[in-house]
Structure formats: C-alpha cells, structure tokens
Design a protein around this motif. Structure first.
Motif, mmCIF file in Angstrom:
data_model
loop_
_atom_site.group_PDB
_atom_site.id
_atom_site.type_symbol
_atom_site.label_atom_id
_atom_site.label_comp_id
_atom_site.label_asym_id
_atom_site.label_seq_id
_atom_site.Cartn_x
_atom_site.Cartn_y
_atom_site.Cartn_z
ATOM 1 N N PRO A 13 0.884 -1.225 0.101
ATOM 2 C CA PRO A 13 -0.002 0.050 -0.040
ATOM 3 C C PRO A 13 0.795 1.282 -0.001
ATOM 4 C CG PRO A 13 -0.110 -0.962 2.154
ATOM 5 C CD PRO A 13 0.764 -1.932 1.355
ATOM 6 N N VAL A 14 2.169 1.176 0.668
ATOM 7 C CA VAL A 14 2.991 2.376 0.431
ATOM 8 C C VAL A 14 3.262 2.650 -1.279
ATOM 9 C CG1 VAL A 14 5.282 3.208 0.902
ATOM 10 C CG2 VAL A 14 4.020 1.734 2.680
ATOM 11 N N VAL A 15 3.570 1.646 -1.826
ATOM 12 C CA VAL A 15 4.023 2.090 -3.183
ATOM 13 C C VAL A 15 2.789 2.498 -3.919
ATOM 14 C CG1 VAL A 15 4.873 0.872 -5.338
ATOM 15 C CG2 VAL A 15 5.767 0.303 -3.312
ATOM 16 N N LYS A 16 1.750 1.786 -3.813
ATOM 17 C CA LYS A 16 0.277 2.132 -4.462
ATOM 18 C C LYS A 16 -0.227 3.482 -4.285
ATOM 19 C CE LYS A 16 -4.334 0.146 -5.609
ATOM 20 N NZ LYS A 16 -5.083 -1.066 -5.395
ATOM 21 N N TYR A 17 -0.520 3.688 -2.745
ATOM 22 C CA TYR A 17 -1.081 4.737 -2.312
ATOM 23 C C TYR A 17 -0.286 6.047 -2.077
ATOM 24 C CZ TYR A 17 -4.951 1.486 -1.990
ATOM 25 O OH TYR A 17 -5.569 0.420 -2.324
ATOM 26 N N ASP A 18 0.953 5.803 -1.435
ATOM 27 C CA ASP A 18 1.794 6.996 -0.995
ATOM 28 C C ASP A 18 2.620 7.449 -2.201
ATOM 29 O OD1 ASP A 18 0.572 6.751 1.275
ATOM 30 O OD2 ASP A 18 2.100 6.268 2.486
ATOM 31 N N TRP A 19 3.304 6.637 -2.971
ATOM 32 C CA TRP A 19 4.543 6.804 -3.922
ATOM 33 C C TRP A 19 3.657 6.934 -5.150
ATOM 34 C CZ3 TRP A 19 8.626 2.574 -3.251
ATOM 35 C CH2 TRP A 19 9.206 2.709 -1.624
ATOM 36 N N MET A 20 2.820 5.954 -5.577
ATOM 37 C CA MET A 20 1.869 6.075 -7.012
ATOM 38 C C MET A 20 0.682 7.036 -6.815
ATOM 39 S SD MET A 20 2.651 2.248 -8.350
ATOM 40 C CE MET A 20 1.965 2.602 -9.910
ATOM 41 N N ALA A 21 0.166 7.445 -5.810
ATOM 42 C CA ALA A 21 -0.858 8.323 -5.708
ATOM 43 C C ALA A 21 -2.221 7.628 -6.015
ATOM 44 C CB ALA A 21 -0.593 9.613 -6.093
ATOM 45 N N LYS A 22 -2.166 6.471 -6.177
ATOM 46 C CA LYS A 22 -3.319 5.546 -6.619
ATOM 47 C C LYS A 22 -4.530 5.802 -5.663
ATOM 48 C CE LYS A 22 -1.504 3.888 -10.412
ATOM 49 N NZ LYS A 22 -1.732 4.117 -11.779
ATOM 50 N N SER A 23 -5.643 5.383 -6.154
ATOM 51 C CA SER A 23 -7.060 5.635 -5.004
ATOM 52 C C SER A 23 -7.740 4.295 -5.318
ATOM 53 C CB SER A 23 -7.716 6.805 -5.631
ATOM 54 O OG SER A 23 -8.134 6.639 -6.575
#
Length: 395
Positions: A13-23
């Motif tokens: 989730p760090v990569v997906k939401y914090d780094w890549m700003a996905k939702s």
C-alpha cells in the motif's frame, strides 16, 4: 521469515497509495495491515525480552476479586497496571489473551494516530513504525506503551490547549508508569518551542549536556518535585546508568535524522506546516539527557510517534514541492538523514549486547518467531534473557 513477509505486505500500500498516488481500496488495506500486526504480536509465544519477564510474573498478579486485598503500596508496579492485568485475567488466565489485548490497544491507537495526523501518507508512517519500533512497543515496553497510547489519544487536547482534559490523561498514564510524568512537559513545548531553528536545537543540546555534568540532577529533581520515596528511588536508579562514549555516539546518531528534517524545514518555512514541530523540537531535551544518563533514553519513547509523522511529512512534502536544482544542499541533508535512519535501525537489531552469551544480538529477542499455534522455546533466547538481560522490576 514471517517478519519479511509482513514487511512486503505493508510495503504494497505504500507503493500504491503514497508513492504512486493511486486511489481505491485504502480502507481494506488499512484494516488488513492492522489485523496482521495485531495477530503478529498477540499470538506470539515467548517472543520478546520483557515479554518473558511479564510471563514469569503473570500468575502472581491479582485477579479482580483479589484487588481489594492487594497491597498496592508495596507493589513494584503502578496501580493501574495491576487493575489492567486483573481485567485480562478475568477473561482468561492465559497470558496470550493478555498480550492480545495489549496488541489490540497499542496497534489500534497507533494506526488511528497515523491516519488522523498523516492522512495522505499514513501507510508510510505505518511501515516506518513497523520497521523501527513495532517489536519494541509491542514486545518490550508493555507498560510504557500504554502510556504512549494515552498520550497519542490525548494529542488533540494537547494541540487545542484543552489543559484540564490533557492533565487528566497525564494522571491516568502515570497510573501505569512513572515515566509518563514527561507528558506534563508537552504543553510547555507546544506553547514555547515553536521556532524550528536547527541552530537553536544544537544550542539546547549542548546546554543540557553541560548542565547535566555540573549539576546533581537527581537531588535537584527530588527537591523540586513533590514525589514519593518510590519515585525518588526510581529517578536515582535511572541517573545511576551512566552513558558510555559509544552510547553518546549512538544517541547522537539517533538524533541526527530529526535535526536534518528541522534543518530542511528551517530553510523552507513555506513548506507544508506540521502540527508536531514544537513537540519534535522538544525531543532534543530527551536525547541530550540520554547522552548524559542512559536511563533517560526511555523519554524518547513518548516522542517516537510524532517523529515518525514528522519525518514522513517532511520527506514527502520536500521531495514533491521543491526544485532539486535550487535545493541541492537540502536534498543532500534529506538523503543523509534517511541513510542514518536506516543505519540506526539496522545497527539496533544487529548490535551485540551480550558478553556472557557470545554471538547474541538484539534481534534474538524476536527471531525466530513462534506463535501459540506452534509453541516452541528458543533456547538461545531463553538463555540470553536469563543470563544477560539486566531487568529492574521498577523500570
């Protein structure tokens, strides 16, 4: 190894939401991560240093119907700890139930704190908490961890200046561990340490270290504060633990990432404001005191969650809101701060801390991991705890 698997799960989730700003799906990942960390700590079997000590004493602690006959004045721990333990024993006499309750409280409070005060980057805060502090808060300082949880729960009162409510929270926390007295100083930080100057930080550290070497701190504290004999003995015991030269270097290395972030923020005052700047500014006192007396290193525990949020906020905001060409010095400071932080974590786990048990490292407290579903005893850990862990029951 289970710890590595959990790390990978928390990294996703760090990569997906914090780094890549996905939702999409944040809520599910949040609760999944929470459950994983609760079960990892709650289902452990004879994992952790202090855990083994508490397991040895658990059967001696009173049950609820025995509290009225219990001599709290002669007890080695503060009253609310025994009341808390008795509630657990009323549910089950099994120690794993007690540590499960503890794991639920600690991790729920930490997760809520990260999501509330770091709404955009809370997965990164959770990951940093897991890498550096999770085992310590869940498997070692079980009494003090409750005090830190009370502090985190009262943070909104602290920031809003609701002093009566916050003071009641302080008194409640002191009922578990005397170290929670440090919470009484947090309002002073919020009111008077709002200047994020790194030069001011260095001045405070040097001044505190000098004062500690010329003043009898124990006598001064005991004479000023209205404390009982038991707390006075505890203070003297903490102050008897002198810091070695290598210990001072270690404390300095722990402090440098914080100083680096404060340096960056002082160069960019328009950077995203952080509510915890005054609190983080105050940690210099804890590090400076621990450089003089190792026992005061425990005070850092109360600042740790705020530091996590502060580091995460500063790193992300600086990396996304500034121009590299105009900020090369600050980027270098950021890189070095994160490098030193990583080194600190690695050194802490891999350092050799036993002379009587050669080849024993700090990570032996937590690895190998066994659960109540597969209960095994690690002889190396048991021997290490028995021979080398100098436990003071008053700490």
């Amino acid at each position: 190894m289970i710890y590595l698997l959990v790390f990978i799960l928390l990294l996703i989730p760090v990569v997906k939401y914090d780094w890549m700003a996905k939702s999409g799906g944040e809520e599910k990942w949040y609760y999944f991560s929470l459950v994983v960390l609760i079960l990892l700590a709650g289902l452990r079997y004879r994992v952790g240093g202090d855990t083994l000590m508490y397991m040895a004493m658990f059967n001696e602690w009173p049950e609820i119907d025995e509290l009225k006959y219990f001599d709290f004045e002669e007890a080695i721990y503060n009253p609310l700890w025994y009341i808390y333990a008795s509630i657990s024993k009323s549910i089950s006499e099994e120690f794993w139930v007690f540590q499960m309750i503890q794991a639920v409280i600690v991790n729920v409070v930490f997760f809520r704190f990260f999501r509330k005060f770091s709404p955009q980057y809370y997965f990164s805060a959770i990951l940093l908490y897991y890498i550096g502090y999770y085992c310590y808060f869940n498997m070692e300082i079980m009494r003090e961890a409750l005090c830190v949880c009370i502090l985190l729960s009262a943070t909104e009162w602290l920031l809003e200046g609701k002093w009566v409510k916050y003071s009641l929270a302080c008194i409640f926390a002191i009922g578990f561990h005397y170290s929670a007295i440090v919470m009484l100083a947090f309002p002073l930080l919020v009111c008077f340490l709002k200047n994020p100057s790194w030069k001011w930080q260095l001045f405070i550290m040097v001044a505190v270290i000098v004062i500690l070497n010329i003043v009898n701190v124990a006598s001064l504290i005991i004479s000023i504060l209205p404390i009982d004999d038991q707390l006075g003995m505890l203070i003297e015991k903490y102050l008897d633990i002198q810091t070695t030269f290598m210990g001072m270097i270690a404390q300095l290395l722990l402090y440098l990432p914080v100083l680096g972030m404060i340096f960056i923020r002082s160069r960019y005052p328009g950077l995203y404001p952080d509510k915890f700047t005054p609190i983080v500014m105050g940690i210099v006192f804890a590090y400076a005191m621990s450089m003089g007396f190792a026992g005061f290193g425990r005070l850092v525990n109360y600042f740790t969650p705020y530091i996590i949020v502060y580091l995460v906020h500063t790193s992300y905001r600086f990396a996304t809101e500034t121009n590299f060409r105009n900020s090369q010095v600050s980027y270098l400071v950021l890189f070095l701060s994160l490098f030193v932080l990583t080194f600190n974590f690695s050194f802490n786990y891999f350092r050799t801390i036993s002379t009587a048990s050669p080849g024993t490292h700090f990570y032996d407290r937590y690895a190998p991991y066994y659960s109540i579903l597969n209960p095994k005893i690690d002889e190396k850990r048991e021997k290490y705890i028995e021979n080398d862990m100098e436990v003071s029951l008053n700490f």
